[in-house]
Design a protein around this motif. Sequence first.
Motif, PDB file in Angstrom:
ATOM      1  N   ALA A  60      -7.963   7.180  22.726  1.00 46.51           N
ATOM      2  CA  ALA A  60      -8.764   7.669  23.847  1.00 46.51           C
ATOM      3  C   ALA A  60      -8.997   6.550  24.857  1.00 46.51           C
ATOM      4  CB  ALA A  60     -10.091   8.213  23.349  1.00 46.51           C
ATOM      5  N   ASP A  61      -9.215   5.361  24.346  1.00 47.64           N
ATOM      6  CA  ASP A  61      -9.360   4.220  25.240  1.00 47.64           C
ATOM      7  C   ASP A  61      -8.858   2.995  24.500  1.00 47.64           C
ATOM      8  OD1 ASP A  61     -11.685   2.793  23.863  1.00 47.64           O
ATOM      9  OD2 ASP A  61     -12.498   4.787  24.191  1.00 47.64           O
ATOM     10  N   ALA A  62      -8.752   1.916  25.233  1.00 48.11           N
ATOM     11  CA  ALA A  62      -8.169   0.713  24.638  1.00 48.11           C
ATOM     12  C   ALA A  62      -9.216  -0.392  24.577  1.00 48.11           C
ATOM     13  CB  ALA A  62      -6.955   0.273  25.431  1.00 48.11           C
ATOM     14  N   THR A  63     -10.394  -0.040  24.111  1.00 51.30           N
ATOM     15  CA  THR A  63     -11.474  -1.012  24.057  1.00 51.30           C
ATOM     16  C   THR A  63     -11.062  -2.212  23.219  1.00 51.30           C
ATOM     17  OG1 THR A  63     -12.915   0.884  24.041  1.00 51.30           O
ATOM     18  CG2 THR A  63     -13.928  -1.247  23.626  1.00 51.30           C
ATOM     19  N   ASP A  90      -0.697  11.788  32.163  1.00 55.26           N
ATOM     20  CA  ASP A  90      -1.819  12.431  32.859  1.00 55.26           C
ATOM     21  C   ASP A  90      -3.046  11.528  32.921  1.00 55.26           C
ATOM     22  OD1 ASP A  90      -2.268  12.389  30.212  1.00 55.26           O
ATOM     23  OD2 ASP A  90      -2.826  14.484  29.989  1.00 55.26           O
ATOM     24  N   LEU A  91      -2.899  10.296  32.569  1.00 60.65           N
ATOM     25  CA  LEU A  91      -3.944   9.272  32.660  1.00 60.65           C
ATOM     26  C   LEU A  91      -5.164   9.576  31.793  1.00 60.65           C
ATOM     27  CD1 LEU A  91      -4.062   8.506  36.491  1.00 60.65           C
ATOM     28  CD2 LEU A  91      -2.632   7.477  34.752  1.00 60.65           C
ATOM     29  N   THR A  92      -5.052  10.548  30.856  1.00 61.38           N
ATOM     30  CA  THR A  92      -6.234  10.875  30.065  1.00 61.38           C
ATOM     31  C   THR A  92      -6.352  10.008  28.835  1.00 61.38           C
ATOM     32  OG1 THR A  92      -4.926  12.558  28.977  1.00 61.38           O
ATOM     33  CG2 THR A  92      -6.353  13.278  30.775  1.00 61.38           C
ATOM     34  N   ARG A  93      -5.250   9.471  28.405  1.00 65.03           N
ATOM     35  CA  ARG A  93      -5.311   8.652  27.203  1.00 65.03           C
ATOM     36  C   ARG A  93      -4.515   7.373  27.406  1.00 65.03           C
ATOM     37  NH1 ARG A  93      -7.235  11.233  22.697  1.00 65.03           N
ATOM     38  NH2 ARG A  93      -5.970  10.117  21.207  1.00 65.03           N
ATOM     39  N   VAL A  94      -4.577   6.543  26.403  1.00 63.88           N
ATOM     40  CA  VAL A  94      -3.944   5.238  26.491  1.00 63.88           C
ATOM     41  C   VAL A  94      -2.891   5.149  25.405  1.00 63.88           C
ATOM     42  CG1 VAL A  94      -4.372   2.805  26.063  1.00 63.88           C
ATOM     43  CG2 VAL A  94      -5.914   4.075  27.515  1.00 63.88           C
TER      44      VAL A  94
END
Lengths: 683, 219
Positions: A60-63, A90-94
């Motif tokens: 979901a993100d690349a924290t 779609d830029l929603t996920r990483v």
Amino acid sequence: MSDTPEPLRPASPVRKTAARAARAGVNVIWIVPILALVVTLAIAWTSFRDRGSLIEVEFADATGITPGETTLRFREITVGRVESVRFTADLTRVVVGLRVDQDLASYIDADASFWIVRPQVTAQGVTRLDTVLTGAFIEGYWDSEVGEPAERFVGLDRPPLVRSDQPGTWITLAMESAEGLTEGAPILFRGVAVGRMENVRLDDASDRVLADAFIEAPHDGRLTTASVFWDTSGFRISLGAQGLSFGVNSLSSILQGGIAFDTVVSGGRPVERSHVFTVQPDEDTARNLVFAEEESTRLRVAMVIDDSLRGLARGADVQFQGLRVGQVTDLSVTMSEDETGRPQVRQLVQLSILPSRLGLPEESTAEDALAFLAAAVEDGLRARVASSGFFGTSLMVELVDIPGAAPAAIVTEGQPVPLLPSVEGDLDDFSASAQGFLDRLGSLPIEDLLNSARDMLDSITSIAASQDTRALPGALRAAIEDGRLALADISAITAELRESNSGETLAQVLEEASAAFQAVTDAAADVPEMVERIEAAAAAVEEFGFAAVSTQVEGILADLRAMLGSEDAEQLPRNLSNTLEAATGLLNDLRDGDAAGNLNNALSSASSAADQIAASVQQLPALIQRLQATAARADGVLSSYGTRSAFNNEAVAALRELRRATEAFGSLARLIERNPRAFILGR
Amino acid sequence: MSALPEDRAAPVLTAHRAGLIGCSSCGRVWPVTESHCHRCGAQLVPPDRRGLQAVWAWLIAGMIAYIPANLFPMMRTQTFAGLAGNSEATIVGGIIELMHYGSYDIAIIVFVASLVVPIGKFIAIAWLAIVAGRPATVEQAHTRLKVYEVVEFIGRWSMIDVFVVAILSALVQLGFVASIHPGPAAVCFALSVAFTMLSAQSFDARLIWRGLPLRSRST
């Protein structure tokens, strides 16, 4: 220089060198660059070969993920490194590109799971604090079987609570609400955490909450289909017949919740994966219920009642012969027509009955239970509402045999569930009994009692306030003084008695008692003498007229005083007291002493002594009567003598004293007469 | 001699022209008939372009070694026992990093020492090896000589990168906090420099002067 031009010619060797060199072959020195090339190429090939394979994981993100630095770990060993981080289309996920070591790449098949490890603070503690320093890393988990290598994965949002290859059993828990329960809440078995709960979700089909729970091996062996689960979250306070109870499990269970299970009933089958268990709200319910069997085996029946349903709640017991066999599942009203055809609102109570609790075999189905109940109804079984609980405020449903009940049968036609015939409730209810209790309380003659008490107090006050009471005769005072002295003596004697503590003392005491009674008798013997004198005085008064009367009366009075002050009279209470004290001391000694035989002896002696006392006291009424007669006679004399002279007054006072003394003797005598033993024993 | 140009056109007197041969070891000249230097005892070898084969061989080896020296990490920096991360830097990567940090002076030093000098040396030696023995004017010969001297002089400083890595890995061994380890590129770089130095040494400087007479004759 000019005559020797040869040296000036170009150096021919230089120009011929290349050709010569070619002819001379390859110099040995060329091995060096060839070696260097070979080594370099070998290194390049090795590093290319060991470069590992590239996989991509979606998050979901690349924290905390840095390309080139963030590592991929498997069982805490670095097996790869993040190469790139980019977005999905779609830029929603990483998408994180990972270079995985070649030797492990073959194990990473479709089963592999990846998640980002970050520090976590949960109710169960702080985990992965090390990642604060190292930075987050990606952890992967895959089994040890080589599978079809996959390249694209979807990362998990949070670390899985249970590794996929951990031995144990997955089950599904269903509950009414997940209040107080969070992901990762422990599953407890007798207080030991044996599993975890995760994936709490709402059931699509019903409005229940479902959660997956993992019971670790070997504890999953304790799990059978008959196991019951209950919620241990938070704390609970209950006010019931047993009083106020407050229960709390652990701090963790307050914060995170928890679910406990136990296998109360044997005979369950081993559970299969994703077996659904219903979580009960608390332990008592779970243990009492033991509704571990599947819903399908329960018998659902209903009953229609006219009574008020106040106090009957959902979940109330259904009892059969005093045993809980089910519970009330629903309460509703139904419209029906009575005999006259008028619509009537009646209460419909839905019951759920467990066949096995009715005493039927384990495998019994709902139909078996219904057949059983139908047979029982023919024999007079009826359902009714009864009061339960300490105060009888809550209600339950009872299945009871009513002898001689009107014939009825279970109605199955035209009903959603079979209808049990019901009778009027057995509500010996609390309000009625409380009313009766209050009535009884009200009918107590409290007012009369209070009046008498007030009268009595008034009398006592008047007696206390009267002059007579205040004017206590000096002789009695002296007697009291003597009594005190006697008490001191008695104490001494008692002490002696305690010291000696033997049968001799007993005999001595008994002798003393006898002596005392002898003294009483003697004293009583003195009284007739006095009475004779009084008689003589009275006669003299009658015979000799005023002066003689006067002197004689004075003589009588002196006699009386002498008598009251006489040693015998004084000794009488003392002796009595001595005796009584001695008896008491003796009895104390006896009580203290171990010898039961002594006690019996003493008691028999004491009763004989009491008998003696009684005998001696037998004589007292006569004496008293005589005294009273004397007094009456003297009274008569004095009344004839005059009313207002000082002598008269004195005489009247003396007579009053005499009468009072007489009365005192009388009451003492009555008391002794009534219960001599009690008088001795002090009870 | 009259045909000779007035000033510089006059052929320079070289040892070869004078019938002498110089000792490559101590520099003393002997008549060509001598086979051994009587001073240092070294064998007297006439300049020969075949010796350039060694130059080329060493040079190629040095160039080959220079490729991994630039591709592999030079230095591995470990901070907090690898907790805070390991950083590996290649030569070029290190220079870019230094520039990012704003240390342009150090970046320039590293750039010169690690890139300009070795590559310049390759080019210089290769050029010398090509032109050696070719006809040249005196000026050209002097230029070649200067280039050769520069290459010889710089040769000893080419190891500056390797020295930095060696000193850093010796000094920065702070255990848990930080430590620096040499990467594979350091070895390659050292090899490259060594090969280049050997290449420069194999070059016979006497070949520079061998082309002179021809040119002077032709002019």
